[in-house]
Design a protein around this motif. Structure first.
Motif, PDB file in Angstrom:
ATOM      1  N   ALA A 263       0.838  -1.205   0.000  1.00 25.62           N
ATOM      2  CA  ALA A 263       0.000   0.000   0.000  1.00 25.62           C
ATOM      3  C   ALA A 263       0.870   1.250   0.000  1.00 25.62           C
ATOM      4  CB  ALA A 263      -0.918  -0.010   1.220  1.00 25.62           C
ATOM      5  N   LYS A 269       0.080   8.470  -0.084  1.00 21.98           N
ATOM      6  CA  LYS A 269      -0.906   9.373   0.508  1.00 21.98           C
ATOM      7  C   LYS A 269      -2.163   8.609   0.906  1.00 21.98           C
ATOM      8  CE  LYS A 269       0.401  13.361  -2.285  1.00 21.98           C
ATOM      9  NZ  LYS A 269       0.466  12.960  -3.709  1.00 21.98           N
ATOM     10  N   ALA A 270      -2.654   7.787  -0.040  1.00 21.24           N
ATOM     11  CA  ALA A 270      -3.861   7.016   0.259  1.00 21.24           C
ATOM     12  C   ALA A 270      -3.597   6.043   1.400  1.00 21.24           C
ATOM     13  CB  ALA A 270      -4.332   6.264  -0.980  1.00 21.24           C
ATOM     14  N   ALA A 271      -2.401   5.438   1.411  1.00 17.92           N
ATOM     15  CA  ALA A 271      -2.075   4.491   2.480  1.00 17.92           C
ATOM     16  C   ALA A 271      -2.084   5.205   3.824  1.00 17.92           C
ATOM     17  CB  ALA A 271      -0.707   3.865   2.219  1.00 17.92           C
ATOM     18  N   SER A 272      -1.457   6.365   3.866  1.00 20.66           N
ATOM     19  CA  SER A 272      -1.382   7.086   5.122  1.00 20.66           C
ATOM     20  C   SER A 272      -2.779   7.507   5.593  1.00 20.66           C
ATOM     21  CB  SER A 272      -0.441   8.276   4.935  1.00 20.66           C
ATOM     22  OG  SER A 272      -0.871   9.364   5.645  1.00 20.66           O
ATOM     23  N   LEU A 273      -3.643   7.933   4.659  1.00 16.98           N
ATOM     24  CA  LEU A 273      -5.007   8.308   5.030  1.00 16.98           C
ATOM     25  C   LEU A 273      -5.864   7.088   5.357  1.00 16.98           C
ATOM     26  CD1 LEU A 273      -5.778  11.234   2.591  1.00 16.98           C
ATOM     27  CD2 LEU A 273      -5.701  11.337   5.067  1.00 16.98           C
ATOM     28  N   SER A 274      -5.350   5.887   5.079  1.00 17.66           N
ATOM     29  CA  SER A 274      -6.075   4.679   5.460  1.00 17.66           C
ATOM     30  C   SER A 274      -5.575   4.137   6.787  1.00 17.66           C
ATOM     31  CB  SER A 274      -5.916   3.605   4.383  1.00 17.66           C
ATOM     32  OG  SER A 274      -6.371   4.083   3.156  1.00 17.66           O
ATOM     33  N   GLY A 275      -4.719   4.895   7.454  1.00 18.15           N
ATOM     34  CA  GLY A 275      -4.261   4.471   8.764  1.00 18.15           C
ATOM     35  C   GLY A 275      -2.978   3.661   8.750  1.00 18.15           C
ATOM     36  N   VAL A 276      -2.335   3.533   7.581  1.00 17.04           N
ATOM     37  CA  VAL A 276      -1.051   2.829   7.535  1.00 17.04           C
ATOM     38  C   VAL A 276       0.016   3.780   8.079  1.00 17.04           C
ATOM     39  CG1 VAL A 276       0.685   1.809   6.025  1.00 17.04           C
ATOM     40  CG2 VAL A 276      -1.735   1.468   5.539  1.00 17.04           C
ATOM     41  N   LYS A 277       0.820   3.271   8.999  1.00 19.90           N
ATOM     42  CA  LYS A 277       1.879   4.123   9.563  1.00 19.90           C
ATOM     43  C   LYS A 277       3.051   4.104   8.595  1.00 19.90           C
ATOM     44  CE  LYS A 277       0.585   4.112  14.352  1.00 19.90           C
ATOM     45  NZ  LYS A 277      -0.596   3.255  14.472  1.00 19.90           N
TER      46      LYS A 277
ATOM     47  N   ILE B 335      -4.064   8.834  12.435  1.00 13.64           N
ATOM     48  CA  ILE B 335      -5.192   8.351  11.646  1.00 13.64           C
ATOM     49  C   ILE B 335      -5.657   6.997  12.163  1.00 13.64           C
ATOM     50  CG2 ILE B 335      -5.826   7.545   9.345  1.00 13.64           C
ATOM     51  CD1 ILE B 335      -3.939   9.827   8.330  1.00 13.64           C
ATOM     52  N   SER B 336      -4.709   6.156  12.564  1.00 10.96           N
ATOM     53  CA  SER B 336      -5.158   4.852  13.063  1.00 10.96           C
ATOM     54  C   SER B 336      -5.965   5.014  14.353  1.00 10.96           C
ATOM     55  CB  SER B 336      -3.975   3.903  13.270  1.00 10.96           C
ATOM     56  OG  SER B 336      -2.865   4.567  13.794  1.00 10.96           O
ATOM     57  N   ILE B 339      -9.436   5.914  13.292  1.00  6.21           N
ATOM     58  CA  ILE B 339     -10.166   4.744  12.806  1.00  6.21           C
ATOM     59  C   ILE B 339     -10.617   3.895  13.994  1.00  6.21           C
ATOM     60  CG2 ILE B 339      -9.969   2.610  11.465  1.00  6.21           C
ATOM     61  CD1 ILE B 339      -7.966   4.096   9.644  1.00  6.21           C
ATOM     62  N   TYR B 353      -6.016  10.389  -3.141  1.00  4.78           N
ATOM     63  CA  TYR B 353      -6.004  10.151  -1.697  1.00  4.78           C
ATOM     64  C   TYR B 353      -6.838   8.957  -1.260  1.00  4.78           C
ATOM     65  CZ  TYR B 353      -4.051  14.821  -1.647  1.00  4.78           C
ATOM     66  OH  TYR B 353      -3.256  15.901  -1.866  1.00  4.78           O
ATOM     67  N   ILE B 356      -5.643   2.939  -3.985  1.00  5.03           N
ATOM     68  CA  ILE B 356      -4.362   2.535  -4.536  1.00  5.03           C
ATOM     69  C   ILE B 356      -4.709   1.950  -5.889  1.00  5.03           C
ATOM     70  CG2 ILE B 356      -2.407   0.989  -4.232  1.00  5.03           C
ATOM     71  CD1 ILE B 356      -2.860   1.480  -1.211  1.00  5.03           C
ATOM     72  N   LEU B 367      -7.936  -2.468   3.307  1.00  5.65           N
ATOM     73  CA  LEU B 367      -6.681  -1.851   3.765  1.00  5.65           C
ATOM     74  C   LEU B 367      -6.794  -1.137   5.112  1.00  5.65           C
ATOM     75  CD1 LEU B 367      -3.744  -1.136   3.217  1.00  5.65           C
ATOM     76  CD2 LEU B 367      -4.532   0.872   1.988  1.00  5.65           C
ATOM     77  N   SER B 368      -7.902  -0.424   5.325  1.00  8.27           N
ATOM     78  CA  SER B 368      -7.982   0.405   6.519  1.00  8.27           C
ATOM     79  C   SER B 368      -8.210  -0.391   7.793  1.00  8.27           C
ATOM     80  CB  SER B 368      -9.101   1.431   6.386  1.00  8.27           C
ATOM     81  OG  SER B 368      -8.747   2.376   5.439  1.00  8.27           O
ATOM     82  N   TRP B 422     -14.413   2.298   3.765  1.00  6.60           N
ATOM     83  CA  TRP B 422     -14.620   2.956   5.049  1.00  6.60           C
ATOM     84  C   TRP B 422     -15.760   2.338   5.836  1.00  6.60           C
ATOM     85  CZ3 TRP B 422     -10.823   5.006   7.230  1.00  6.60           C
ATOM     86  CH2 TRP B 422      -9.798   5.546   6.452  1.00  6.60           C
TER      87      TRP B 422
END
Lengths: 387, 516
Positions: A263, A269-277, B335-336, B339, B353, B356, B367-368, B422
């Protein structure tokens, strides 16, 4: 038949590379009058390429994460040098030296990962700096001299073979037994996957094709092991490689951290906004690369039976080439461990084959470069056609 | 009667699934400032791209007449040769090149390929004098403020012997002094006979400087007003922009609203780079269970910034204020953490944003919250396929397989994937940022239905949208933002596009709008 076509089309990249590898092997088998696949040569092939394959496993992860690591050759040399000092000069027991060396690799990886992930310096620059720094450090600690010889136990890592308590000298029976054991595990595992898939009511291959596929896999495995058994049996290094491939394939396919690496490289960017550190994942990827570079350095030192200042030169380029030939994408997010291994083998077989037929290093370099270019061009062509 | 310098006749431009321009007509008289107005997505920028050749001749229908001659531009170069120059909203200056280099970029004063620097410096000085900018020609453009950069852009346009200058929201990023200065420059040019087309959202500016105003709505020309003759007021323009018709574009819903679920109190955020700039100023906002709350505002009003700063500090510096969920204060440092606390943020730009693109639907959806399908961090593939298949059916994602790469999906289906992703995190609060931008009417209706279902399940929805009919049609309550401030709060029953538009273009929060 339809199913076969569909299966092939969906896995174009992986099968494509496998087919390419097979063709290259057949080509050199013919050109070299059958020397390529002789037991001695196959064994040599594995021993010669082991450290590149270890590096390729780490490198493909770095590339999937959207980075690059140019320093691995120098890091391998540096760790090899330090291990030499520990084992030869200080007479440290070999297991302790190996552990310290791997820890040193992790530390180096963390150092580079820190600059990449937290200071946001492009990995190309950080690792270019690392390439120079660790080469310099290698020469510094070795004072320009080679160190050797290493203790026997250590050398066995890369030049030893599996013992054969059953053997008669003619054929390495222990290896054959392991091959048969692995075949059983393989069959059982494929069957288990098929059963769970059926349980979830997924599409599975018709039983005939399934059987043919498993039979082919078992056949290739056993022929390969038989060839090895005709010489000295399974090399120790192959066992290490086998477990590395197994573990890293599992990590990339099956674990949360594996998904996060993909990811991150696919769209940070998308990964980070999905909560990936994302920063932490980058750091981990570099620490991992450091450990594997250290391992490659140890294997190389053990094989050479010396730690030299010139060790590991251009290793990074071979590892990067292996990853890209194996289908990794420069922009990140794409690639597989198995692909990188196949890519490494393509390079290795070509090196070996060209040497066998007496081509000079000049031609070898040129042809390898062309193959890298064509392999990636083929890949990009396919991808454009698909979308 | 002065001459018509530009006429665009019957321009129609379609993108796959969307008709962006529908038989648009535009007439611009020589030497006037012509304002082009309309809501976000009305087609203003598309029209100007057609005019300047960004969309080449043949990719649209209709005719362009410039000084009586029909034009068929294949690219921007051709339109620039005739003196039609467009200055985009996002400035196109190269920050590391000097003012002089920027002005003459692609058009350097040179002989035999060797640049004549003195000529360029002299030329730059002259141009800078014309636009009233006192800066050394070799100052890097990046060192100038946005307002001055805007003037450099204009100087650049002048260097190309501009006849028709098009400015796309030139004052959107400027403060009042800079805006005023820019408008004065435009008026000055008008006196010298330069024609300009001004795209702007700021009503007060338009009514002050424009000679005539063309209003677009939903890709159609609504009317052209002559400021000299017609009685043009802000209300008159707003009425033209928003129209009257509100057909059944939204599914029916019976709101079932519970107790307060989520509150944002006294929330302030500073810009991540320009740290003295306050992007959000003391925002207060609440969402109740089962409620759909809207945030309306123009571009740059701070809606996305508000949402992202709440969502685990994904935007901004020096964030202050407090968040409360179910009456208890919570902190969301990452962000985590957001969530974990049941907050989901569906991003504005799904391609950059949200998704992927090189990964398939399955991997995007999970993914989230991979933890949901994993045990001790080992993913159960089969479980994952089952979960995602459920979403594919429930959300009606049109795809042959969930292994399809998301880049191959249509906008509407991509949006459904992002929503699935989401919803998969089991959120209590969903922040939806422009969830229907760029997708066709049918898919919009489906997304609205999904949003209604989510609300019916007792989740709180925060809907950010630039389309006023959408905000009014969907929301139980609407907050309006302008320049980082919440300028008003309107209940569904009292909402009208005129009221919202007034609050959206207001600079300061007024007392009556805040007090309920």
């Amino acid at each position: 038949m339809q199913f076969l076509v569909k299966m092939f089309r969906n896995n174009m990249r992986q099968y494509g590379m496998l087919v390419a590898l097979a063709l290259i092997m057949i080509l050199f088998q013919i050109l070299s009058d059958g020397i390529l696949l002789r037991p001695l040569n196959v064994t040599n092939l594995i021993l010669q390429n082991s450290y590149i394959l270890v590096l390729a496993i780490g490198m493909v992860l770095v590339i999937i994460a959207g980075h690059i690591d140019l320093s691995v050759g120098s890091v391998a040399a540096f760790v090899g040098a330090v291990s030499g000092i520990m084992m030869v000069n200080w007479s440290m027991p070999f297991w302790l030296a190996v552990i310290v060396s791997l820890a040193l690799g992790a530390l180096i990886g963390a150092w580079q990962g820190f600059w990449v992930a937290y200071v946001r310096i492009p990995s190309f620059i950080v690792t270019l700096a690392g390439m120079l720094m660790f080469r310099g450090l290698t020469m510094l600690v070795l004072k320009g001299q080679s160190i050797g010889p290493f203790p026997e136990t250590f050398r066995n890592i890369s030049s030893g073979f599996l013992p054969d308590p059953l053997g008669n000298g003619e054929l390495h029976l222990m290896s054959i037994a392991i091959g048969l054991g692995l075949s059983l595990i393989l069959i059982w595992n494929e069957w288990r996957i098929r059963k769970t898939d059926l349980g979830y009511q997924f599409d599975v291959a018709p039983i005939g094709i399934f059987a043919a596929k498993v039979a082919a896999m078992v056949l290739v495995l056993n022929i390969f092991i038989y060839v090895l058994a005709r010489y000295e049996g399974i090399p120790n290094i192959l066992i290490i490689l086998f477990f590395l491939i197994l573990i890293y394939t599992f990590i990339t396919n099956k674990t949360v951290i594996g998904r996060h690496v993909y990811a991150l490289g696919g769209n940070d960017k998308a990964a980070s906004l999905s909560g990936v550190k994302t920063k932490r994942v980058s750091l981990y990827v570099f620490i991992n690369m450091g450990v594997l570079a250290a391992l490659a350095g140890l294997i190389f030192a053990a094989r050479l039976n010396a730690a030299t200042p010139k060790a590991g030169v251009n290793f990074e380029l071979d590892a990067i080439a292996a990853s890209f030939i194996g289908g990794a994408s420069m922009s990140g997010g794409v690639g597989t461990v198995v692909g990188a291994i196949i890519g490494g083998l393509v390079m290795g077989v070509m090196n070996n084959g060209m040497s066998l037929i007496g081509l000079g290093i000049d031609w070898q370099q040129g042809i390898k470069g062309l193959v890298l270019l064509l392999a990636v061009a083929f890949d990009i062509y396919n991808r454009n056609k698909a979308s | 009667m002065t001459d018509i310098i530009l006429e665009m006749r019957g321009i129609t431009k379609t993108f796959p699934g969307v008709r962006a321009l529908d038989n648009v007509n535009l007439k611009v008289r020589e030497g006037e400032i012509h304002a082009l107005m309309g809501e976000n997505g009305a087609g203003k920028s598309t029209l100007m791209k057609v005019l300047s050749g960004v969309y080449p001749h043949g990719s649209y229908e209709g005719k362009i007449l410039f000084k009586g001659q029909e034009c068929q531009f294949r690219d921007i170069k051709q339109s620039e040769q005739l003196g039609i120059v467009i200055i985009h909203q996002e400035l196109a200056l190269s920050p590391y090149l000097s003012i002089a280099e920027n002005i003459f970029l692609g058009n350097e004063k040179s002989r035999y390929g060797i640049v004549n620097w003195s000529d360029m410096i002299v030329g730059t000085r002259e141009l800078l004098r014309t636009v009233g900018l006192q800066e050394a020609p070799n100052t890097p453009a990046g060192q100038l403020g946005v307002g001055k950069q805007q003037l450099v852009e204009i100087a650049k346009a002048l260097s190309k012997k501009v006849k028709l200058l098009i400015l796309d929201e030139p004052t959107a990023a400027l403060n009042e002094d800079d805006s005023e200065n820019l408008l004065q420059v435009l008026k000055e040019f008008k006196k010298r006979g330069l024609t300009s087309i001004l795209i702007s959202h700021k009503l007060s500016e338009i009514t002050r400087v424009a000679d005539s105003i063309t209003i677009l709505r939903d890709g159609k020309t609504i009317e052209t007003l002559d400021v000299g003759r017609d009685k043009v007021t802000e209300d008159r323009i707003i009425k033209g922009m928003v129209g009257r018709d509100m057909t059944h574009r939204f599914p029916h819903r019976e709101p079932n609203i519970g107790e307060t679920l989520f509150e944002i109190k006294n929330w302030s955020v500073y810009h991540p780079q320009y740290q003295e700039r306050k992007v959000i100023d003391g925002a207060n906002l609440s969402i109740r269970r089962g409620e759909i709350v809207g945030i309306a505002g123009l571009m740059g009003a701070g809606r996305t910034e508000l949402a992202m700063s709440v969502f685990g500090k994904a935007y901004g510096k020096r964030i202050s204020g407090s968040l409360h969920k179910n009456g208890k204060e919570i902190t969301l440092p990452s962000i985590s953490a957001a969530i974990e606390h049941g907050i989901a943020y569906v991003t504005e730009d799904r391609k950059t944003y949200g998704l992927i693109l090189i990964d398939n639907i399955k991997r995007n959806v999970t993914l989230s919250k991979l933890g949901k399908i994993a045990r001790r961090s080992v993913i159960n593939d089969n479980h994952e396929v089952v979960e995602v298949e459920n979403f594919r059916k429930k959300m009606n994602i049109k795809t042959p397989t969930i292994l399809q790469k998301t880049m191959n999906l249509s906008g509407g289906n991509q949006q459904k994937v992002v929503l699935s992703k989401w919803i998969f995190t089991d959120p209590d609060i969903l922040i939806l940022d422009e969830p229907t931008r760029g997708i066709d009417v049918g898919a919009k209706y489906e997304i609205y239905t999904i949003i209604h279902q989510l609300a019916a399940e007792g989740k709180g929805i925060l809907l950010i949208s630039s389309e006023l009919p959408e905000v009014i049609g969907m929301c139980d309550r609407i907050y309006v933002m302008s320049e980082g401030v919440i300028t008003g709060e309107i209940a569904h029953e009292d909402a009208s596009q005129e009221k919202l538009m007034k609050l959206m273009t207001r600079m300061e929060a007024s007392e009556d709008a805040i007090s309920r």
